[in-house]
Design an enzyme around this catalytic site. Sequence first.
Site, PDB file in Angstrom:
ATOM      1  N   ASP A 116       0.840  -1.202   0.000  1.00 55.69           N
ATOM      2  CA  ASP A 116       0.000   0.000   0.000  1.00 55.69           C
ATOM      3  C   ASP A 116       0.874   1.251   0.000  1.00 55.69           C
ATOM      4  OD1 ASP A 116      -2.312   1.467  -0.010  1.00 55.69           O
ATOM      5  OD2 ASP A 116      -2.746   1.204   2.122  1.00 55.69           O
ATOM      6  N   ARG A 166      -0.378   9.014 -10.351  1.00 55.34           N
ATOM      7  CA  ARG A 166      -0.458   7.800  -9.525  1.00 55.34           C
ATOM      8  C   ARG A 166       0.229   6.604 -10.191  1.00 55.34           C
ATOM      9  NH1 ARG A 166      -3.874   7.471  -5.288  1.00 55.34           N
ATOM     10  NH2 ARG A 166      -4.233   5.269  -5.689  1.00 55.34           N
ATOM     11  N   HIS A 212       2.718   3.246  -9.028  1.00 62.38           N
ATOM     12  CA  HIS A 212       2.580   1.804  -9.288  1.00 62.38           C
ATOM     13  C   HIS A 212       3.817   1.267 -10.015  1.00 62.38           C
ATOM     14  CE1 HIS A 212      -1.374   2.102  -7.701  1.00 62.38           C
ATOM     15  NE2 HIS A 212      -1.896   2.740  -8.732  1.00 62.38           N
ATOM     16  N   SER A 244      -7.287  -5.714  -5.435  1.00 59.78           N
ATOM     17  CA  SER A 244      -8.396  -6.334  -4.707  1.00 59.78           C
ATOM     18  C   SER A 244      -9.686  -6.256  -5.518  1.00 59.78           C
ATOM     19  CB  SER A 244      -8.595  -5.617  -3.366  1.00 59.78           C
ATOM     20  OG  SER A 244      -9.141  -4.337  -3.592  1.00 59.78           O
ATOM     21  N   SER A 245     -10.665  -7.064  -5.123  1.00 58.98           N
ATOM     22  CA  SER A 245     -11.995  -6.997  -5.771  1.00 58.98           C
ATOM     23  C   SER A 245     -12.512  -5.558  -5.710  1.00 58.98           C
ATOM     24  CB  SER A 245     -13.002  -7.875  -5.047  1.00 58.98           C
ATOM     25  OG  SER A 245     -12.429  -9.033  -4.545  1.00 58.98           O
ATOM     26  N   GLU A 246     -12.219  -4.870  -4.588  1.00 61.15           N
ATOM     27  CA  GLU A 246     -12.718  -3.494  -4.388  1.00 61.15           C
ATOM     28  C   GLU A 246     -11.997  -2.488  -5.298  1.00 61.15           C
ATOM     29  OE1 GLU A 246     -11.741  -5.540  -1.825  1.00 61.15           O
ATOM     30  OE2 GLU A 246     -13.769  -6.060  -1.180  1.00 61.15           O
ATOM     31  N   LEU A 290      11.522 -20.177  -4.588  1.00 66.07           N
ATOM     32  CA  LEU A 290      10.437 -19.397  -3.977  1.00 66.07           C
ATOM     33  C   LEU A 290       9.128 -19.578  -4.748  1.00 66.07           C
ATOM     34  CD1 LEU A 290       9.739 -17.041  -1.904  1.00 66.07           C
ATOM     35  CD2 LEU A 290      10.059 -15.517  -3.856  1.00 66.07           C
ATOM     36  N   GLU A 296       1.424 -13.497  12.291  1.00 65.84           N
ATOM     37  CA  GLU A 296       1.900 -12.302  12.995  1.00 65.84           C
ATOM     38  C   GLU A 296       1.685 -11.133  12.035  1.00 65.84           C
ATOM     39  OE1 GLU A 296       2.857 -12.395  16.012  1.00 65.84           O
ATOM     40  OE2 GLU A 296       3.160 -14.548  16.276  1.00 65.84           O
TER      41      GLU A 296
HETATM   42  C1  FPP Z   1      -1.731   0.131  -3.466  1.00 63.15           C
HETATM   43  O1  FPP Z   1      -1.305   1.466  -3.448  1.00 63.15           O
HETATM   44  C2  FPP Z   1      -1.223  -0.567  -4.634  1.00 63.15           C
HETATM   45  C3  FPP Z   1      -1.961  -1.139  -5.621  1.00 63.15           C
HETATM   46  C4  FPP Z   1      -3.441  -1.165  -5.643  1.00 63.15           C
HETATM   47  C5  FPP Z   1      -1.330  -1.771  -6.785  1.00 63.15           C
HETATM   48  C6  FPP Z   1      -0.127  -2.620  -6.499  1.00 63.15           C
HETATM   49  C7  FPP Z   1       0.533  -2.887  -7.753  1.00 63.15           C
HETATM   50  C8  FPP Z   1       1.858  -2.900  -7.956  1.00 63.15           C
HETATM   51  C9  FPP Z   1       2.867  -2.690  -6.894  1.00 63.15           C
HETATM   52  C10 FPP Z   1       2.317  -3.109  -9.327  1.00 63.15           C
HETATM   53  C11 FPP Z   1       3.058  -4.325  -9.643  1.00 63.15           C
HETATM   54  C12 FPP Z   1       2.644  -5.607  -9.080  1.00 63.15           C
HETATM   55  C13 FPP Z   1       3.018  -6.800  -9.602  1.00 63.15           C
HETATM   56  C14 FPP Z   1       2.789  -8.012  -8.829  1.00 63.15           C
HETATM   57  C15 FPP Z   1       3.642  -6.932 -10.928  1.00 63.15           C
HETATM   58  P1  FPP Z   1      -2.422   2.597  -3.489  1.00 63.15           P
HETATM   59  O2  FPP Z   1      -2.619   2.997  -4.910  1.00 63.15           O
HETATM   60  O3  FPP Z   1      -3.648   2.123  -2.791  1.00 63.15           O
HETATM   61  O4  FPP Z   1      -1.714   3.740  -2.696  1.00 63.15           O
HETATM   62  P2  FPP Z   1      -2.431   4.901  -1.855  1.00 63.15           P
HETATM   63  O5  FPP Z   1      -3.105   4.237  -0.687  1.00 63.15           O
HETATM   64  O6  FPP Z   1      -1.261   5.737  -1.435  1.00 63.15           O
HETATM   65  O7  FPP Z   1      -3.373   5.608  -2.777  1.00 63.15           O
END
Ligand code: FPP
Length: 243
Positions: A14, A27, A31, A59-61, A125, A201
């Site tokens: 996150d 944004r 990512h 997530s689904s959301e 892994l 944990e």
């Molecule tokens: C949450 O940050 C992150 C996501 C919803 C996307 C996660 C995706 C990646 C890290 C890209 C690559 C992944 C793989 C496995 C190739 P957020 O956007 O909710 O951040 P915020 O809470 O600061 O808005």
Amino acid sequence: MTGNVPRHVAIIMDGNGRWANSKRKPRLAGHRAGVKSVRASVETATQRGVEYLTLFAFSSENWSRPEEEVSSLMDLFVEALRREVDELHRNNVRLNFIGLLDELSSGLREKIRQSEETTANNTGLRLTVAIAYGGRWDIVEASKAVARRVLDGSLQVDEIGDAEFASGLQLSTIPDPDLLIRTGGEQRISNFLLWNLAYAELWFTDVLWPEFDEKVFDEALSFFAAKQRRFGHTGDQVEAVEC
Ligand code: FPP
């Protein structure tokens, strides 16, 4: 790092959006930077002897985010798979995906299928990526599987226990996570592996996901190493078994 290493680490990644905002970037740049942290976490997990790493990527959301962000994220997943799978394969990583994958584009589904097939016989892994995943959805699907077995007569209601139920879950073939890491400052499970995290944990950090690196991962592993896991027993009982 010394001591007890978790066999299975699950991560809620996150903070990508806030990291991008803090740098006055879109944004998507957050990512993109997050992919680098995924690579670092795979490397550190491998080096420290973690056997299973499960990442919550979408997530689904998350489908209810602005359409443009959702479609950029989907493109990013395709691109990340195109760029990273050979390297993962060279490092003996086995890649798997969980979630309601039918909802994804056919292009992404095909990339997922190929990457799972390419890495299927790897013994290092085991990296699981959750996309379009929700913990409640997972439990509902497992309930349907158990109900079908009762209806076709292969299982009696009284025979349903933890193991019978869990065999219908997305992560049925691997052990439950020992450690959950969540970056980005929130202290919530957010509908991730609701069943499987029962005894994990939980470790939370304010570090935003694009800044998650080997050092932060090691902090989480040190936190885990210092814990005595009791699974409902007393400390004395656990020590007696360990002696
Ligand atoms: C949450 O940050 C992150 C996501 C919803 C996307 C996660 C995706 C990646 C890290 C890209 C690559 C992944 C793989 C496995 C190739 P957020 O956007 O909710 O951040 P915020 O809470 O600061 O808005």
